[in-house]
Design an enzyme around this catalytic site. Structure first.
Site, PDB file in Angstrom:
ATOM      1  N   HIS B  47       6.900  -0.803  33.721  1.00 38.16           N
ATOM      2  CA  HIS B  47       7.746  -1.944  33.383  1.00 38.16           C
ATOM      3  C   HIS B  47       7.896  -2.915  34.555  1.00 38.16           C
ATOM      4  CE1 HIS B  47      10.904  -3.878  30.970  1.00 38.16           C
ATOM      5  NE2 HIS B  47      11.542  -4.051  32.102  1.00 38.16           N
ATOM      6  N   HIS B  93      13.124  -6.283  24.590  1.00 37.61           N
ATOM      7  CA  HIS B  93      14.130  -5.232  24.758  1.00 37.61           C
ATOM      8  C   HIS B  93      13.987  -4.272  23.592  1.00 37.61           C
ATOM      9  CE1 HIS B  93      17.932  -4.728  27.363  1.00 37.61           C
ATOM     10  NE2 HIS B  93      16.851  -4.654  28.090  1.00 37.61           N
TER      11      HIS B  93
END
Lengths: 235, 746
Positions: B47, B93
């Site tokens: 990430h 998200h």
């Protein structure tokens, strides 16, 4: 000088200033909520929309304790015009400057849309630019905008002509389908008994330009500007 | 509480590979402390480090004269004229929203807003791209409610309008929904703030919310691993949002940025205090000394590890000029936000962190921030790709009831009205929404930072067709860029640049990595051809549950400029009596179409061809046609094809205005009505001759196909019985109720 109160969490404050100053050309200042006095020369006070203090407790419940609200109360009691829009309406109800209360929309959702309201009474300082029966197209955007008051209070408001705007169809007929939030009697906005304090859920400041939301909001904000033009102001 | 012993096993539990751990030992020359291990694990997570994707992202076109800041900054910054610029970015998200939809979506919005105002921009407009499993699944109705509640519950209080987006439903998202949030802000071109800890001796200041134990390892463990049945237990790694604090933080930061008190600023997003401090020091080539005892905390007894890795929301780290601490403090205290000097900029290139009087971290900045491992993962074309692409149109039964097909398409959750969602968002705050949700693109007026309106407008659109990307990731990505640019151009705006959110499965699988490589190749080719460089973006891997990956979903948002917003086109027919002109060509393309999926239960074939040269000419023509006033409305032909697009033209405006359309094409009628050939726009004009001449001049195929008016939509061949004759009232009713009806039926 019109004062637009800035609570932490206000978010239509700059839009209100743009409508009053940028579009209507009235001297307007943003007044921080921690101030305990309005500027001298204040001719009207506007409590704008938003989510004061995040509205985590009850809408407007915290804002009524802001230092500026004592000054707004004094200003209102002395007869100065005070307008509350959306969260500002909720703040004025919590501060008991207006009767009744705003509760959760009956469908339990936040709603953003354009609605129609009928002007029930045309009079200064808030609706002099309209005629009774005029239909205004204004946006709403709230989760807790259902107007509620005890039956006898509501009856008194109706009798005294304190219901200034009411949700209606485009042709002016108040119907259940045109009521976007379950407000009692389709009440969209009310005044105090003296008529110098007015709160409404629709946003006149978001309907002041022809190509962005239309100009029906000027019927209300223009009336306020007309009313205080030439007034000497106080604080 | 004592820290656990650090060894290879603990490193593996942190998602680090054996090779990673060996590198760490080499860099430090010793065993890392527990907090140091935590830092490496988040900084080198997929990430934060983009280790699998970097190789491909580096090939994307990112530069142009008007691009002031490209990828690498918190948001891309593009000049628009008059000394102003726009800052924008999109971020995913997904995993948090699947586990805790309301907070996951809310903090997605909060995070993207911080990326934008960290640059010094005032956030103006948000979009979102949402993908759910089938709406018939109660869990996905719950997720839909939660995500919408979260987006509105955060976006509305912070005072930023949600002006558009897209939502679709598909089986492939049953185990992994997508929530991609986009924001754009306005900024003075010469007042852009960057994440830099420059100036040795300058104070490092923490502002915003206090730090708690929420979101620890959100980036490394939640976002960088596949889902399984135990993922529910990761709910504590989802952060909790506080939009009120964010609103105060926006105002306080913008006020501070109008002074000259700070040199750099960074939000504490993924990996919190760790990531922000390392990035700031690395960008400036400096070091930082931090004292964790000074960090505002909302819980007692937090360890160094927890303080460094917490992803508590609404926090920023800034570096002020020496002597300006008082000014910073004055502004943040007025907004009742925490403001504490937590450290100092040093010249030794090291991150030295103290806690409880002891040094708990002492590591060089650059090896952590800049030399995360870059992987060249193996690629393999999926074994069944050719199978997916197989489609013998001759064997597909022709549509016998075009009217019923149109009704079924409009009544489907994917094509039905999304008003149920966007009515729950404030679309109007800041007073600049010229075109809100529901059209091809949103259009917002630009105001200067002091609130003075300008003539300029910004058009925004977000698009992706995941089915096409599954059938051919390269073609799907090209089509996504082309469609977003076309949508923006339909307002009359000139596409300027794009951002993206690349949602894929597990990159450790060669088939997924192949999809990613193909999609980024398409993205790059299309961005280059259309002159819309990639100025920011985000990669989200590991979107799969128990081994089943989502369709590749490279979501693209294009931003365009309209020099005079007052002259723009809408997407619906604005009046009766206008001539309808079709720009572009209808080909016999039914592969990957909504019609094929809905009416024939087939998801197969190759997606429609995209001619990028044609798209470029079409975009130019739309801008010129609108500027000259010859195009009153323009609507992109997309999902559901020409018939659906015509219906949308007729009933999405304030007045319902029908049309009679005659099509002389000789391809099979269902492909003509419901095929999804790209590069087509339906335009309404009062000057058909002038518009057709302009199109000829610009090399865009164009023809007159009908006239607006009436209360029906009639589509047919030039002579004979029409294929479709439908009342707008009926069509609109189906379309408007498509989603509410299914939510009520439960």
């Amino acid at each position: 000088m019109l004062a637009v109160v800035q609570f932490p969490g206000s978010n239509d404050d700059r839009d209100m200033r743009f409508a009053l100053k940028g579009v209507l050309g009235a001297e307007t200042e943003l007044v921080w909520h921690k101030r305990s006095e309005l500027s001298s020369g204040t001719t009207a006070v506007v409590c704008p929309g938003g989510f004061s203090y995040g509205d985590y407790l009850r809408c407007g419940a915290m804002a009524k304790f802001s230092p500026i609200m004592a000054a707004v109360r004094r200003f209102a009691e002395a007869g100065g015009p005070v307008l509350g829009v959306c969260n500002g309406f909720q703040v004025l109800c919590e501060a008991e400057l207006l009767p009744g209360v705003l509760v959760r929309n009956h469908h339990l959702h936040f709603v953003c849309d354009f609605v129609h309201v009928r002007v029930e009474r045309a009079a200064p300082p808030f609706t002099s630019r309209a005629r009774a029966g005029d239909v205004l197209r204004l946006p709403i955007k709230h989760g807790e905008g259902a107007y509620f008051a005890e039956a006898e209070v509501l009856a008194r408001l109706e009798r005294n002509g304190q219901v200034l705007v009411r949700y209606c169809e485009a042709d002016g007929t108040p119907t259940a389908a045109a009521n976007p939030n379950g407000s009692l009697a389709g009440v969209a906005g009310v005044t105090n008994e003296a008529g110098n304090v007015f709160g409404l859920m629709p946003h006149p400041e978001h309907a002041v330009e022809a190509a962005i939301g239309g100009v029906d909001g000027l019927a209300i904000l223009g009336s306020l500007v007309d009313a205080v033009r030439g007034a000497r102001g106080r604080r | 509480m004592t820290d656990p012993r650090v060894d290879l096993d603990l490193a593996r539990e942190h998602g680090l590979s054996d090779a990673d751990y060996a590198r760490i030992l080499e860099i430090l020359g010793r065993t890392p402390t527990f907090p140091e291990l935590g830092i490496f694990s988040v900084m080198w997570s997929e990430h934060c480090s983009y280790k699998s994707s970097k190789k491909y992202l580096e090939r994307l076109p990112t530069r142009a004269e008007h691009v002031l800041h490209g990828p690498g900054a918190n948001a891309g910054v593009v000049a628009i004229g008059e000394g102003l610029a726009v800052a924008f970015k999109m971020e995913s998200h997904n995993h948090p929203s699947f586990i805790e939809p309301r907070q996951g979506a809310a903090t997605g919005v909060g995070g993207i807003l911080r990326d934008v105002f960290t640059m010094g921009a005032r956030p103006l407009a948000s979009l979102d791209s949402l993908r759910f499993g089938p709406i018939e699944d109660p869990r996905h109705r719950y997720l839909l409610h939660g995500v919408v509640d979260g987006i509105g519950g955060y976006g509305n209080p912070v005072g930023v309008a949600t002006v558009g987006g897209e939502t679709s439903f598909h089986e492939c998202y049953r185990g992994n929904i997508l929530v991609n949030a986009f924001n754009l802000g306005i900024i003075e071109a010469d007042a852009v703030f960057l994440a830099t800890a420059a100036g040795v001796g300058n104070p490092v200041i923490y502002v915003g919310s206090k730090t708690g134990r929420d979101g620890i390892h959100g980036a490394s463990l939640l976002a960088s691993a596949e889902f399984d049945d135990a993922s529910e237990a990761k709910r504590p790694t989802v952060q909790v949002g506080d939009p009120f604090t964010e609103k105060c933080l926006i105002e306080a930061c913008l006020e501070l940025m109008a002074t000259d008190a700070i040199v750099g600023i960074q939000d504490m997003g993924a990996a919190g205090l760790t990531c922000s401090s390392f990035e700031m020091a690395s960008n400036a080539g400096t070091g930082i000394e931090l004292d964790l005892d000074r960090v505002p905390q909302r819980e007692t007894g937090m360890t160094s590890y927890e303080l460094l890795l917490s992803e508590s929301q609404e926090r920023m780290l800034l570096v002020a000029r020496v002597g300006q601490e008082g000014r910073v403090r004055e502004i943040f205290e007025r907004w009742d936000l925490d403001v504490v000097v937590v450290g100092t900029v040093t010249d030794d290139g090291r991150m030295r962190i103290r806690h409880g009087g002891a040094v708990v971290v002492d590591i060089p900045v650059d090896p952590v921030a800049k030399s995360a491992p870059v992987l060249d993962r193996p690629l393999r074309e999926p074994a069944d790709l050719r199978e997916r692409q197989k489609l013998d149109l001759a064997a597909v039964a022709p549509e016998q009831e075009p009217g019923a097909a149109l009704e079924a398409l409009l009544d489907s959750p994917n094509l039905g009205s999304k008003a149920w969602l966007y009515r729950q968002y404030d679309q109007l705050v800041q007073g600049d929404t010229v075109i809100g949700p529901g059209g091809d693109a949103a259009l917002v007026r630009v105001k200067r930072m002091d609130g003075t309106p300008t003539d300029m407008g910004i058009a925004l659109a977000v698009d992706c067709n995941p089915r096409w990307c599954w059938l051919d990731p390269y073609a799907g990505a090209v089509a996504a860029v082309a469609e977003a640019a076309r949508n923006v151009a339909c307002t009359g705006a000139r596409p300027l640049a794009l951002t993206n959110c690349l949602n894929f499965g597990n990159p450790e699988k060669p088939e997924i990595m192949w999809e990613f490589a193909e999609a980024t190749r398409g993205l790059g080719d299309a961005a280059l051809a259309l002159g819309t460089p990639v100025v920011s973006g985000n990669v989200s891997f590991y979107n799969e549950t128990s081994g089943r990956a989502i369709h590749p979903t490279p979501t693209i948002a294009v931003v365009g400029l309209l020099e005079r917003w007052a002259r723009h086109a809408v997407s619906h027919f604005p009046a009766a009596g206008l001539e309808v002109v079709l720009l572009g060509e209808c080909r016999e393309e039914l592969g990957g179409s909504e019609w094929l999926a809905l009416r024939r239960g087939l998801e197969a074939g190759t997606p429609p061809v995209v001619d990028l040269e044609h798209e470029r000419r079409l975009t130019g023509l739309l801008g010129e046609g609108v500027r000259r006033g010859w195009i009153r409305s323009a609507h992109d032909v997309a999902d559901g094809g020409l018939a659906v697009a015509l219906a949308e033209c007729a009933f999405t405006g304030p007045l319902w205005i029908g049309a009679e359309i005659a099509l002389a094409d000789t391809i099979r009628p269902d492909a003509l009505l419901f095929g999804e050939s790209t590069g087509r726009v339906i335009a309404a004009t009062a000057e058909p001759e002038a518009l057709l001449a302009l199109a000829r001049e610009g090399g865009v195929p164009a023809r007159h196909i009908g006239r607006t008016g009436g209360s029906h939509l009639v589509i047919g061949p030039p002579q004979g019985e029409p294929w479709i004759r439908a009342s707008l009232e009926r069509l609109h009713g189906l379309w408007a109720r498509a989603i509410p009806r299914r939510l009520e039926e439960g």
